[in-house]
Design a protein around this motif. Sequence first.
Motif, PDB file in Angstrom:
ATOM      1  N   SER A 251      81.914  82.918 -40.672  1.00  0.00           N
ATOM      2  CA  SER A 251      81.730  82.058 -41.841  1.00  0.00           C
ATOM      3  C   SER A 251      81.156  80.701 -41.440  1.00  0.00           C
ATOM      4  O   SER A 251      80.827  79.881 -42.291  1.00  0.00           O
ATOM      5  CB  SER A 251      83.081  81.840 -42.540  1.00  0.00           C
ATOM      6  OG  SER A 251      83.996  81.219 -41.644  1.00  0.00           O
ATOM      7  N   TYR A 252      81.045  80.477 -40.130  1.00  0.00           N
ATOM      8  CA  TYR A 252      80.656  79.167 -39.622  1.00  0.00           C
ATOM      9  C   TYR A 252      79.873  79.356 -38.326  1.00  0.00           C
ATOM     10  O   TYR A 252      80.361  80.014 -37.405  1.00  0.00           O
ATOM     11  CB  TYR A 252      81.934  78.346 -39.358  1.00  0.00           C
ATOM     12  CG  TYR A 252      81.711  76.977 -38.780  1.00  0.00           C
ATOM     13  CD1 TYR A 252      81.293  75.922 -39.590  1.00  0.00           C
ATOM     14  CD2 TYR A 252      81.933  76.729 -37.433  1.00  0.00           C
ATOM     15  CE1 TYR A 252      81.102  74.655 -39.063  1.00  0.00           C
ATOM     16  CE2 TYR A 252      81.753  75.462 -36.896  1.00  0.00           C
ATOM     17  CZ  TYR A 252      81.334  74.425 -37.720  1.00  0.00           C
ATOM     18  OH  TYR A 252      81.151  73.171 -37.193  1.00  0.00           O
TER      19      TYR A 252
ATOM     20  N   HIS B 194      80.030  75.734 -43.981  1.00  0.00           N
ATOM     21  CA  HIS B 194      80.848  76.953 -43.970  1.00  0.00           C
ATOM     22  C   HIS B 194      80.402  77.861 -45.109  1.00  0.00           C
ATOM     23  O   HIS B 194      80.028  77.372 -46.175  1.00  0.00           O
ATOM     24  CB  HIS B 194      82.335  76.628 -44.228  1.00  0.00           C
ATOM     25  CG  HIS B 194      82.978  75.808 -43.169  1.00  0.00           C
ATOM     26  ND1 HIS B 194      83.941  76.322 -42.328  1.00  0.00           N
ATOM     27  CD2 HIS B 194      82.833  74.504 -42.820  1.00  0.00           C
ATOM     28  CE1 HIS B 194      84.348  75.365 -41.509  1.00  0.00           C
ATOM     29  NE2 HIS B 194      83.700  74.262 -41.784  1.00  0.00           N
ATOM     30  N   LEU B 195      80.478  79.179 -44.894  1.00  0.00           N
ATOM     31  CA  LEU B 195      80.250  80.124 -45.990  1.00  0.00           C
ATOM     32  C   LEU B 195      81.589  80.367 -46.687  1.00  0.00           C
ATOM     33  O   LEU B 195      82.641  80.369 -46.037  1.00  0.00           O
ATOM     34  CB  LEU B 195      79.701  81.447 -45.447  1.00  0.00           C
ATOM     35  CG  LEU B 195      78.305  81.387 -44.827  1.00  0.00           C
ATOM     36  CD1 LEU B 195      77.963  82.720 -44.169  1.00  0.00           C
ATOM     37  CD2 LEU B 195      77.258  81.018 -45.869  1.00  0.00           C
TER      38      LEU B 195
ATOM     39  N   ILE C 216      82.895  87.738 -47.191  1.00  0.00           N
ATOM     40  CA  ILE C 216      82.246  86.447 -46.950  1.00  0.00           C
ATOM     41  C   ILE C 216      81.031  86.406 -47.857  1.00  0.00           C
ATOM     42  O   ILE C 216      80.209  87.327 -47.859  1.00  0.00           O
ATOM     43  CB  ILE C 216      81.858  86.280 -45.470  1.00  0.00           C
ATOM     44  CG1 ILE C 216      83.119  86.294 -44.599  1.00  0.00           C
ATOM     45  CG2 ILE C 216      81.064  84.982 -45.275  1.00  0.00           C
ATOM     46  CD1 ILE C 216      82.857  86.281 -43.122  1.00  0.00           C
TER      47      ILE C 216
ATOM     48  N   TRP D 170      78.530  82.940 -34.337  1.00  0.00           N
ATOM     49  CA  TRP D 170      79.325  82.887 -35.565  1.00  0.00           C
ATOM     50  C   TRP D 170      80.805  82.867 -35.254  1.00  0.00           C
ATOM     51  O   TRP D 170      81.295  83.646 -34.445  1.00  0.00           O
ATOM     52  CB  TRP D 170      78.992  84.088 -36.462  1.00  0.00           C
ATOM     53  CG  TRP D 170      77.689  83.899 -37.155  1.00  0.00           C
ATOM     54  CD1 TRP D 170      76.473  84.390 -36.771  1.00  0.00           C
ATOM     55  CD2 TRP D 170      77.450  83.152 -38.359  1.00  0.00           C
ATOM     56  NE1 TRP D 170      75.497  83.985 -37.655  1.00  0.00           N
ATOM     57  CE2 TRP D 170      76.069  83.224 -38.634  1.00  0.00           C
ATOM     58  CE3 TRP D 170      78.276  82.418 -39.213  1.00  0.00           C
ATOM     59  CZ2 TRP D 170      75.497  82.604 -39.740  1.00  0.00           C
ATOM     60  CZ3 TRP D 170      77.701  81.802 -40.316  1.00  0.00           C
ATOM     61  CH2 TRP D 170      76.326  81.896 -40.569  1.00  0.00           C
TER      62      TRP D 170
ATOM     63  N   LYS E 278      77.572  85.379 -48.751  1.00  0.00           N
ATOM     64  CA  LYS E 278      76.403  84.908 -48.001  1.00  0.00           C
ATOM     65  C   LYS E 278      75.139  85.337 -48.729  1.00  0.00           C
ATOM     66  O   LYS E 278      74.823  86.524 -48.784  1.00  0.00           O
ATOM     67  CB  LYS E 278      76.430  85.486 -46.580  1.00  0.00           C
ATOM     68  CG  LYS E 278      75.314  84.987 -45.680  1.00  0.00           C
ATOM     69  CD  LYS E 278      75.444  85.592 -44.285  1.00  0.00           C
ATOM     70  CE  LYS E 278      74.352  85.103 -43.366  1.00  0.00           C
ATOM     71  NZ  LYS E 278      74.452  85.714 -42.029  1.00  0.00           N
TER      72      LYS E 278
ATOM     73  N   LEU F 239      84.801  82.624 -37.099  1.00  0.00           N
ATOM     74  CA  LEU F 239      85.474  82.941 -38.359  1.00  0.00           C
ATOM     75  C   LEU F 239      86.735  82.086 -38.427  1.00  0.00           C
ATOM     76  O   LEU F 239      87.846  82.550 -38.192  1.00  0.00           O
ATOM     77  CB  LEU F 239      85.782  84.433 -38.473  1.00  0.00           C
ATOM     78  CG  LEU F 239      86.269  84.955 -39.827  1.00  0.00           C
ATOM     79  CD1 LEU F 239      85.472  84.377 -40.994  1.00  0.00           C
ATOM     80  CD2 LEU F 239      86.191  86.465 -39.869  1.00  0.00           C
TER      81      LEU F 239
ATOM     82  N   ASP G 234      87.514  80.236 -41.102  1.00  0.00           N
ATOM     83  CA  ASP G 234      88.000  80.210 -42.487  1.00  0.00           C
ATOM     84  C   ASP G 234      88.778  81.499 -42.708  1.00  0.00           C
ATOM     85  O   ASP G 234      88.197  82.579 -42.708  1.00  0.00           O
ATOM     86  CB  ASP G 234      86.817  80.087 -43.454  1.00  0.00           C
ATOM     87  CG  ASP G 234      85.975  78.859 -43.135  1.00  0.00           C
ATOM     88  OD1 ASP G 234      86.463  77.748 -43.377  1.00  0.00           O
ATOM     89  OD2 ASP G 234      84.859  79.022 -42.593  1.00  0.00           O
TER      90      ASP G 234
ATOM     91  N   ASP H 252      90.386  76.361 -43.782  1.00  0.00           N
ATOM     92  CA  ASP H 252      89.680  76.170 -42.519  1.00  0.00           C
ATOM     93  C   ASP H 252      90.760  75.919 -41.468  1.00  0.00           C
ATOM     94  O   ASP H 252      91.302  74.827 -41.381  1.00  0.00           O
ATOM     95  CB  ASP H 252      88.727  74.980 -42.635  1.00  0.00           C
ATOM     96  CG  ASP H 252      88.032  74.645 -41.325  1.00  0.00           C
ATOM     97  OD1 ASP H 252      88.341  75.275 -40.291  1.00  0.00           O
ATOM     98  OD2 ASP H 252      87.175  73.738 -41.326  1.00  0.00           O
TER      99      ASP H 252
ATOM    100  N   VAL I  75      84.727  82.270 -48.225  1.00  0.00           N
ATOM    101  CA  VAL I  75      85.439  83.531 -47.975  1.00  0.00           C
ATOM    102  C   VAL I  75      86.328  83.806 -49.181  1.00  0.00           C
ATOM    103  O   VAL I  75      86.788  82.874 -49.834  1.00  0.00           O
ATOM    104  CB  VAL I  75      86.276  83.472 -46.666  1.00  0.00           C
ATOM    105  CG1 VAL I  75      85.374  83.284 -45.460  1.00  0.00           C
ATOM    106  CG2 VAL I  75      87.330  82.391 -46.703  1.00  0.00           C
TER     107      VAL I  75
END
Length: 172
Positions: free
Chosen positions: A96-97, A163-164, A130, A103, A132, A105, A107, A54, A166
């Motif tokens: 990712s967030y 966070h998703l 990513i 959105w 998801k 990114l 990460d 992150d 990655v």
Amino acid sequence: GHDTINIIVNHWPSKLGGEKRSMPYRNGAAALSRHIADSIMHASKNAKVIIMGDLNDNPNAKSIMETLGTKTNTSGVGEYDLFNPMWQLYRDGIGSYAYRDSWELIDNIIVSGGLVNPTPGTYKYMSVHIFKKGFMMTKTGSYMGYPFRTYAGGSYQGGYSDHLPVYIILQK
């Protein structure tokens, strides 16, 4: 033969207190990451280095593009270069967030030239993704469509993360 992959895991300072005020801290983290990566790449021919975590900055941020010195595509990536595959995802509007209904990114997974143009028979960077899935997302309320958090405002929600995940695919 051996195929060493050096992984530098980061969690750069957040933008709490404002992006401008916190930027020097992320630039400092970027400079340190670059210094470590350079040391590894100069000590070992065609070294495989991954800088990930992150970073609290999108792929187009100065800390990532200038301080880390990342390339945005694989063509012309040399032995001592760093390539950020997240840049294209970010350009395509993929994140990712989620923050304030957009959105981000933050990460990032950044790879060295040794993974982009590897020695034959060793690991090669192939793609970035990513992860998801529906079960990871908030279904109702004001955060519908956001990643389903573990905690929100100090209370346990039972989710996974804000966070998703990655990840990258490497092939040998």
